[in-house]
Structures are given as C-alpha cells and as structure tokens.
Design an enzyme around this catalytic site. Structure first.
Site, PDB file in Angstrom:
ATOM      1  N   GLN A 196       3.163  -6.295   3.997  1.00  0.00           N
ATOM      2  CA  GLN A 196       3.815  -5.045   4.388  1.00  0.00           C
ATOM      3  C   GLN A 196       3.026  -4.390   5.515  1.00  0.00           C
ATOM      4  O   GLN A 196       3.445  -3.368   6.048  1.00  0.00           O
ATOM      5  CB  GLN A 196       3.874  -4.097   3.187  1.00  0.00           C
ATOM      6  CG  GLN A 196       4.701  -4.636   2.024  1.00  0.00           C
ATOM      7  CD  GLN A 196       4.427  -3.857   0.748  1.00  0.00           C
ATOM      8  OE1 GLN A 196       5.043  -2.843   0.488  1.00  0.00           O
ATOM      9  NE2 GLN A 196       3.489  -4.346  -0.050  1.00  0.00           N
ATOM     10  N   ASN A 197       1.876  -4.980   5.856  1.00  0.00           N
ATOM     11  CA  ASN A 197       0.998  -4.352   6.847  1.00  0.00           C
ATOM     12  C   ASN A 197       1.416  -4.728   8.269  1.00  0.00           C
ATOM     13  O   ASN A 197       1.964  -5.800   8.508  1.00  0.00           O
ATOM     14  CB  ASN A 197      -0.454  -4.776   6.597  1.00  0.00           C
ATOM     15  CG  ASN A 197      -0.911  -4.386   5.212  1.00  0.00           C
ATOM     16  OD1 ASN A 197      -0.293  -3.532   4.577  1.00  0.00           O
ATOM     17  ND2 ASN A 197      -1.979  -5.002   4.718  1.00  0.00           N
TER      18      ASN A 197
ATOM     19  N   HIS B 173       7.346  -5.429   7.259  1.00  0.00           N
ATOM     20  CA  HIS B 173       7.620  -4.136   7.899  1.00  0.00           C
ATOM     21  C   HIS B 173       7.319  -4.180   9.399  1.00  0.00           C
ATOM     22  O   HIS B 173       6.977  -3.167  10.003  1.00  0.00           O
ATOM     23  CB  HIS B 173       6.816  -3.016   7.223  1.00  0.00           C
ATOM     24  CG  HIS B 173       7.294  -2.704   5.837  1.00  0.00           C
ATOM     25  ND1 HIS B 173       6.504  -2.132   4.862  1.00  0.00           N
ATOM     26  CD2 HIS B 173       8.519  -2.873   5.269  1.00  0.00           C
ATOM     27  CE1 HIS B 173       7.217  -1.978   3.752  1.00  0.00           C
ATOM     28  NE2 HIS B 173       8.429  -2.425   3.970  1.00  0.00           N
TER      29      HIS B 173
ATOM     30  N   CYS C 200      11.777  -1.922  24.211  1.00  0.00           N
ATOM     31  CA  CYS C 200      12.433  -0.839  24.949  1.00  0.00           C
ATOM     32  C   CYS C 200      13.760  -0.482  24.278  1.00  0.00           C
ATOM     33  O   CYS C 200      14.565  -1.362  23.969  1.00  0.00           O
ATOM     34  CB  CYS C 200      12.668  -1.277  26.395  1.00  0.00           C
ATOM     35  SG  CYS C 200      13.642  -0.061  27.312  1.00  0.00           S
TER      36      CYS C 200
ATOM     37  N   CYS D  85      16.638  -1.371  27.409  1.00  0.00           N
ATOM     38  CA  CYS D  85      16.963  -2.731  27.861  1.00  0.00           C
ATOM     39  C   CYS D  85      16.547  -3.793  26.841  1.00  0.00           C
ATOM     40  O   CYS D  85      16.874  -4.961  27.003  1.00  0.00           O
ATOM     41  CB  CYS D  85      16.321  -3.029  29.224  1.00  0.00           C
ATOM     42  SG  CYS D  85      14.545  -3.244  29.150  1.00  0.00           S
TER      43      CYS D  85
ATOM     44  N   PRO E  54      -7.530  -1.922  -7.511  1.00  0.00           N
ATOM     45  CA  PRO E  54      -8.394  -1.085  -8.367  1.00  0.00           C
ATOM     46  C   PRO E  54      -7.598  -0.305  -9.409  1.00  0.00           C
ATOM     47  O   PRO E  54      -8.155   0.137 -10.407  1.00  0.00           O
ATOM     48  CB  PRO E  54      -9.050  -0.111  -7.380  1.00  0.00           C
ATOM     49  CG  PRO E  54      -8.789  -0.643  -6.023  1.00  0.00           C
ATOM     50  CD  PRO E  54      -7.590  -1.531  -6.097  1.00  0.00           C
TER      51      PRO E  54
HETATM   52  P1  OAD Z   1      -0.033   2.135  -0.524  1.00  0.00           P
HETATM   53  O1  OAD Z   1      -0.890   3.051   0.264  1.00  0.00           O
HETATM   54  O2  OAD Z   1       1.184   2.683  -1.158  1.00  0.00           O
HETATM   55  O3  OAD Z   1      -0.891   1.474  -1.680  1.00  0.00           O
HETATM   56  C1  OAD Z   1      -2.164   0.953  -1.451  1.00  0.00           C
HETATM   57  C2  OAD Z   1      -2.620   0.238  -2.717  1.00  0.00           C
HETATM   58  O4  OAD Z   1      -3.860  -0.365  -2.437  1.00  0.00           O
HETATM   59  C3  OAD Z   1      -2.807   1.149  -3.932  1.00  0.00           C
HETATM   60  O5  OAD Z   1      -2.196   0.565  -5.070  1.00  0.00           O
HETATM   61  C4  OAD Z   1      -4.330   1.204  -4.099  1.00  0.00           C
HETATM   62  O6  OAD Z   1      -4.733   1.310  -5.465  1.00  0.00           O
HETATM   63  C5  OAD Z   1      -4.734  -0.133  -3.518  1.00  0.00           C
HETATM   64  N1  OAD Z   1      -6.103  -0.201  -2.975  1.00  0.00           N
HETATM   65  C6  OAD Z   1      -6.869   0.798  -2.438  1.00  0.00           C
HETATM   66  N2  OAD Z   1      -8.054   0.306  -2.035  1.00  0.00           N
HETATM   67  C7  OAD Z   1      -8.037  -1.023  -2.293  1.00  0.00           C
HETATM   68  C8  OAD Z   1      -8.977  -2.091  -2.108  1.00  0.00           C
HETATM   69  N3  OAD Z   1     -10.182  -1.903  -1.547  1.00  0.00           N
HETATM   70  N4  OAD Z   1      -8.592  -3.337  -2.526  1.00  0.00           N
HETATM   71  C9  OAD Z   1      -7.391  -3.555  -3.090  1.00  0.00           C
HETATM   72  N5  OAD Z   1      -6.486  -2.594  -3.276  1.00  0.00           N
HETATM   73  C10 OAD Z   1      -6.792  -1.346  -2.891  1.00  0.00           C
HETATM   74  O7  OAD Z   1       0.303   0.902   0.453  1.00  0.00           O
HETATM   75  P2  OAD Z   1       1.513  -0.145   0.375  1.00  0.00           P
HETATM   76  O8  OAD Z   1       1.782  -0.563  -1.009  1.00  0.00           O
HETATM   77  O9  OAD Z   1       1.210  -1.188   1.376  1.00  0.00           O
HETATM   78  O10 OAD Z   1       5.915   1.305   4.760  1.00  0.00           O
HETATM   79  O11 OAD Z   1       2.711   0.748   0.905  1.00  0.00           O
HETATM   80  C11 OAD Z   1       3.956   0.162   1.075  1.00  0.00           C
HETATM   81  C12 OAD Z   1       4.662   0.754   2.270  1.00  0.00           C
HETATM   82  O12 OAD Z   1       4.675   2.191   2.168  1.00  0.00           O
HETATM   83  C13 OAD Z   1       3.966   0.526   3.604  1.00  0.00           C
HETATM   84  O13 OAD Z   1       4.237  -0.750   4.166  1.00  0.00           O
HETATM   85  C14 OAD Z   1       4.536   1.613   4.453  1.00  0.00           C
HETATM   86  C15 OAD Z   1       4.393   2.747   3.469  1.00  0.00           C
HETATM   87  O14 OAD Z   1       5.200   3.841   3.652  1.00  0.00           O
HETATM   88  C16 OAD Z   1       6.489   1.707   5.900  1.00  0.00           C
HETATM   89  O15 OAD Z   1       5.896   2.365   6.724  1.00  0.00           O
HETATM   90  C17 OAD Z   1       7.922   1.258   6.074  1.00  0.00           C
END
Ligand code: OAD
Length: 254
Positions: free
Chosen positions: A102-103, A120, A128, A131, A215
């Site tokens: 998702q990154n 994502h 653009c 165009c 975590p």
């Molecule tokens: P989140 O910010 O929602 O979640 C991050 C997760 O990583 C949480 O469950 C934390 O507990 C965990 N975490 C934190 N530190 C960590 C570490 N050192 N090792 C492992 N895990 C850790 O991020 P996403 O789930 O990626 O979408 O969010 C999903 C989507 O929401 C993103 O792609 C973005 C956002 O809005 C869009 O922008 C369309």
C-alpha cells in the site's frame, strides 16, 4: 516474540508460494511516519484535505504543498530497512513471489523485490491532468506549485487519492496473488483501508496461512491471521529470515 519467530520461519521454509501485503508500518524504521496512531500523518493532516481527489482538483496548489511537506523525507533520503531487505532475501531464496504494497515509497523495489504491486500507486511518477504525459518526480521542478507539464497542465502524483478506485491492473494482480499463495505475510498495516485489507481474507479463503507482523493487533488478528508476531518489522524480519536460512541449510545437509 522468540517462539513465534521460530514457528513463522518453519511455515515460511515449508511454503511453496509466499506473498506479502505491506503497509506504512514496514517503512517506519526507514524514517517514514505511518498514517494512523501516535506520530501518524493523520494526526498532523486531515486526510480529506490532503489525500482526497476532490480536494486536489479543487485546490491542487494547497494539496501539493501539504503533500510535499508530508513526503519530503521519502523524496530525499529514505532507504530500505531490515524488513524490506528480509522480504527481498525471501524472494532470492525462491520462497516469496509477490509483494503487494500500500506504500508509495518504492522501498521494496529498492531492496530488490522484482514483483511489486503498488496497490495505492507511487510518488515516483507524475501525470499531467491535461495531456496525460508522465514524468519522473525527480525530473520535475517542485519549487513551483503546483508543478506543471510542458503543455501547461497540472501534474498529479500517480498515487491513489481517497475517493479514487484502485487501478484495475493492480487490483487484478493482487487478487490473483492472494488467491494463489499458500502463505501470506501481512507486515505493518492497520488493515482498516479497503480493498487492500481484503487481500488477506481472500488468501485465507483460498486456503493460505495468514501471518501478521505488527507491534499491535489489527482487525485481522485471530480471525483471518493465525499468528501475530508482535513487534517491529525490522527485528522480526531479520530474525525470521535468519531462521528460514538455517532451516533450509539443515534440509540441504540431510
Ligand atoms: P497505517 O498508518 O494505518 O498503519 C500502520 C501500521 O503499522 C499500524 O498497524 C502500526 O501498528 C504498524 N506499525 C507501526 N510501526 C511499525 C513497525 N516498526 N513495524 C511494523 N509495524 C509497525 O498504515 P496502512 O495500513 O499502510 O492510503 O494504511 C493504509 C492506507 O491508509 C495507506 O495506504 C493510505 C492511508 O490512508 C491512501 O492514501 C489511499
């Protein structure tokens, strides 16, 4: 964590087709803040203001300024950490086939994974609005806001904004990967944003074992995932990969 590391390494070493689903948490140890939770971007910014397509279309300059301040670490200096490198090593060992991420930071590709689905989109390319031509972000003059194409049209990043659908090709590739794996590793995602969070459910329904590294527990924990390695992704992946290599070396000696 020690017990679960051994158990998970055993599952991975015995698997034939591993797929990973990753989220912002995997890049935290590379210095990129997550979205939710303490220190998350959504504490600082309103996602509807900075990450919704309607806000972008209404005021691209404002969204670009907010995006740039949120993304600058990622643009200048982020490097893969032990968790990204661990997933790349699992691919080298012939175990991991696909990373669905998702990154938008490109760190899986930088670590060496070759089949990465950017669910994502990404921040590496701009498109653009007029165009449709594409430019690499590093090639575009970002001091001018909003950045503009040669044709005068406004550039948008190739990431998926809230209010937009997932690109069909990425969705298809993810669904195929999820339904054909026998093990899915879910690393560093809060699993609250759909349809990404549904990929582990597809994997489970298709008979795969789902393992989380985080975590914190998530809505998948204990329902879709059978094991939660509760800890940071870097340490967990380093230890899991070392244990997988040990198991494979032992097997070769038999
Ligand atoms: P989140 O910010 O929602 O979640 C991050 C997760 O990583 C949480 O469950 C934390 O507990 C965990 N975490 C934190 N530190 C960590 C570490 N050192 N090792 C492992 N895990 C850790 O991020 P996403 O789930 O990626 O979408 O969010 C999903 C989507 O929401 C993103 O792609 C973005 C956002 O809005 C869009 O922008 C369309």
């Amino acid at each position: 964590m020690e017990d679960s590391i051994k158990k998970v390494a055993g599952y991975i070493a015995a698997a034939k087709h591993v797929v990973a689903l990753t989220g912002a948490g995997i890049s935290v140890e590379s210095g990129i803040p997550p979205f939710r939770g303490k220190g998350g971007l959504w504490e600082k910014f309103d996602p509807m203001e900075v990450a919704h397509i309607d806000s972008f279309m209404k005021n691209p300059e404002k969204v670009w300024r907010l995006l740039i301040s949120a993304m600058k670490d990622l643009l200048v200096s982020a490097k893969p950490n032990a968790a990204h490198l661990g997933l790349a090593r699992l691919e080298e060992l012939g175990l991991l086939k696909t990373v669905i991420t998702q990154n938008i930071d490109g760190l899986h590709q930088m670590a060496g994974n070759t089949d990465v689905v950017e669910f994502h989109g990404n921040f590496a390319w701009l498109r653009c609005l007029d165009c449709g031509s594409r430019e690499q972000t590093v090639e575009v003059e970002l001091s001018q806001m909003p950045p503009k194409c040669e044709c005068g049209g406004i550039f948008r990043p190739e990431c998926v904004f809230f209010g937009e659908t997932i690109p069909p090709k990425e969705l298809d590739r993810s669904q195929i990967a999820a339904s054909t794996c026998d093990l899915m590793l879910v690393v560093g995602t809060s699993a609250v944003v759909q349809p990404a969070a549904f990929m582990p459910v597809i994997a489970k329904q298709s008979g795969a074992t789902v393992i989380e590294i985080n975590p914190e527990p998530t809505p998948l924990t204990g329902t879709t995932s059978t094991i939660l390695v509760q800890g940071k992704a870097g340490k967990a992946m380093r230890e899991i990969t070392a244990e997988v290599e040990r198991i494979l070396a032992d097997k070769r000696q038999l």
